[in-house]
Enzyme design. Structure first.
Site, PDB file in Angstrom:
ATOM      1  N   TYR A 130       0.848  -1.193   0.000  1.00 24.37           N
ATOM      2  CA  TYR A 130       0.000   0.000   0.000  1.00 24.37           C
ATOM      3  C   TYR A 130       0.882   1.241   0.000  1.00 24.37           C
ATOM      4  O   TYR A 130       1.880   1.309   0.725  1.00 24.37           O
ATOM      5  CB  TYR A 130      -0.884   0.006   1.260  1.00 24.37           C
ATOM      6  CG  TYR A 130      -1.698   1.270   1.422  1.00 24.37           C
ATOM      7  CD1 TYR A 130      -2.996   1.338   0.933  1.00 24.37           C
ATOM      8  CD2 TYR A 130      -1.159   2.400   2.052  1.00 24.37           C
ATOM      9  CE1 TYR A 130      -3.744   2.497   1.056  1.00 24.37           C
ATOM     10  CE2 TYR A 130      -1.901   3.564   2.181  1.00 24.37           C
ATOM     11  CZ  TYR A 130      -3.190   3.606   1.683  1.00 24.37           C
ATOM     12  OH  TYR A 130      -3.932   4.758   1.814  1.00 24.37           O
ATOM     13  N   GLU A 164      -3.418   7.818  -3.836  1.00 26.25           N
ATOM     14  CA  GLU A 164      -3.395   6.517  -3.159  1.00 26.25           C
ATOM     15  C   GLU A 164      -3.261   5.398  -4.188  1.00 26.25           C
ATOM     16  O   GLU A 164      -3.999   5.372  -5.174  1.00 26.25           O
ATOM     17  CB  GLU A 164      -4.672   6.311  -2.354  1.00 26.25           C
ATOM     18  CG  GLU A 164      -4.638   5.055  -1.490  1.00 26.25           C
ATOM     19  CD  GLU A 164      -5.998   4.742  -0.879  1.00 26.25           C
ATOM     20  OE1 GLU A 164      -6.985   4.633  -1.636  1.00 26.25           O
ATOM     21  OE2 GLU A 164      -6.077   4.611   0.351  1.00 26.25           O
TER      22      GLU A 164
END
Ligand code: GDP
Ligand code: MN
Length: 417
Positions: free
Chosen positions: A138, A226
């Protein structure tokens, strides 16, 4: 004890952008202040700056998807529904499909754990070259209030729900605070790549991608970039498999081209209409419309309705500088909502003059032929004159300076749910 619903709104207001996006989908969809790009738009921007994404085309019909498939000429392709909500991989289409053919995706609703129950209509799909994934991490870059600048956030465990990971394994979340003037340092990009678990030659590659992502962040003024998952393939390539770039309205002026991409098709029509007049509308499921100025007052008003046994139908926030035309539009929106049985107007006139609001109210009520009872709680500058304007209007308006009293009367005037 605040009611859970308004507690949620409160959390949404005070949380950092990253958490806000995850916790309150409602909030980002309803406000003009936010622009969330679709994955294909985010990926296009990223690849313009040298970030590695899969080869892809965008299709808005099954036929186009077929053409895209041919042009890609890949061993395997992946179709990805373009909606703003995440969790698509585990989503369900109302055509019965679970992850698959373009003609059963486009034009149908996709429900995921982040969408409303009925799902969101899919108008476009990404047709991408499918790559194998060896490992998912991530990565995000966001504006962090606590350090007044950009923050790099990463975890070696990607692909998963990051909020759950923050709660269960905070030690797996790594952060690098970036000096806005110095920019990202090589050592920071390298350390993050290492913390994400990229080994050998992959470490330099990941660090290079991280620096390029930071460059995107710098160039397009988003509140958040993101990438989840930020992955490595078995062939040894670091690839951004998903992308979310979000903006707040500070970027609207410098980034006109990006804001022009916002087609608002995923907003509720009432929310787009509200945004046109600088109003913020949040739909809730009760029957008392709340008409307020300021988010804090909106929450207090919702709470006080709950405490008196009622349920808000929505809240409509006029914001700081109240104009008469806005008051009119606000009433128009509220009275057009069939579930509204009473209106509770709660305005604190700090800078605004209550008499101007009272005039706006009476004018709007006359022109729109107000059918439902309205409780008005006005307090602040020039409140006496405002009260007399309302009481001599002959309209079905109950005026008070006490919010609790106004809320109780609103609850008395609606059917119980
Ligand atoms: P989201 O669930 O809406 O966030 O959609 P993502 O684009 O993140 O995809 C969800 C998951 O599908 C990812 O975490 C990957 O595991 C998987 N996935 C997406 N694209 C590909 C692909 O091209 N190849 C493979 N092998 N998996 C993919
Ligand atoms: Mn994802």
């Amino acid at each position: 004890q605040p009611h859970p619903r308004s507690a949620k709104l409160l959390r949404a207001l005070v949380l950092s952008p990253m958490l806000l996006v995850a916790q309150s989908q409602a909030f980002q969809f309803t406000s003009r202040r936010w622009l969330n790009l679709q994955e294909y738009q985010s990926k296009k921007l990223m690849s313009d700056y040298g970030v590695r994404v899969q080869r892809f085309f965008v299709a808005d019909s099954a036929n186009e998807a077929l053409q895209a498939d041919k042009r890609l000429n890949a061993k395997e392709i992946v179709l990805k529904a373009q909606i703003l909500a995440g969790g698509r991989g585990k989503g369900v289409f109302n055509s019965g499909l679970k992850g698959g053919l373009a003609e059963q995706m486009i034009g149908y609703n996709l429900a995921t754990k982040q969408t409303p129950k009925g799902g969101v209509k899919v108008n476009k799909v990404i047709v991408a070259e499918a790559l194998d994934i060896a490992r998912e991490t991530y990565l995000a870059i966001l504006m962090d209030r606590s350090c007044n600048g950009p923050m790099l956030v990463g975890s070696p465990q990607g692909g998963v729900d990051i909020e759950e990971l923050v709660a269960s394994n905070p030690e797996l979340i790594f952060k690098e605070q970036i000096g806005i003037f110095e920019g990202i340092k090589d050592s920071q990009a390298q350390r993050m790549a290492e913390n994400l678990g990229f080994l050998g030659p992959l470490k330099n590659q990941a660090a290079d991608q991280i620096k390029k992502l930071y460059n995107v962040f710098l160039k397009v003024d988003p509140s958040q970039v993101e990438v989840n998952p930020f992955s490595e393939t078995p062939e040894g390539q670091v690839v951004c498999f998903d992308a979310k770039i979000n903006f707040d309205d500070n970027a609207e002026f410098p980034q006109k081209n990006i804001f022009a991409m916002d087609n608002k098709s995923e907003n509720e029509p009432i929310e787009n209409e509200a945004a046109r007049y600088d109003l913020k509308h949040i739909g809730l499921d009760g029957n008392i419309a709340c008409f307020v100025n300021g988010a804090g007052l909106a929450m207090a008003t919702c709470d006080i309705i709950f405490l008196n046994g009622g349920k808000p139908a929505n809240f409509l926030d006029l914001g700081g500088s109240v104009k008469e035309a806005q008051v009119y539009q606000a009433f128009k929106l509220l009275t057009a909502d069939p579930k509204v049985e009473a209106i509770l107007l709660s305005i604190f006139g700090g800078i605004v003059n209550c008499a101007i609001i009272a005039n706006g109210i009476t004018k709007a009520c006359r022109e729109l032929e107000l059918k439902v009872p309205m409780m008005v709680r006005l307090e602040g500058t020039n409140v006496q004159e405002a009260q007399s304007i309302l009481s001599s209007s002959g309209l079905p308006i109950t005026s008070t300076i006490d919010l609790e009293d106004a809320a109780r009367k609103a609850v008395d005037n609606v059917s119980k749910k």
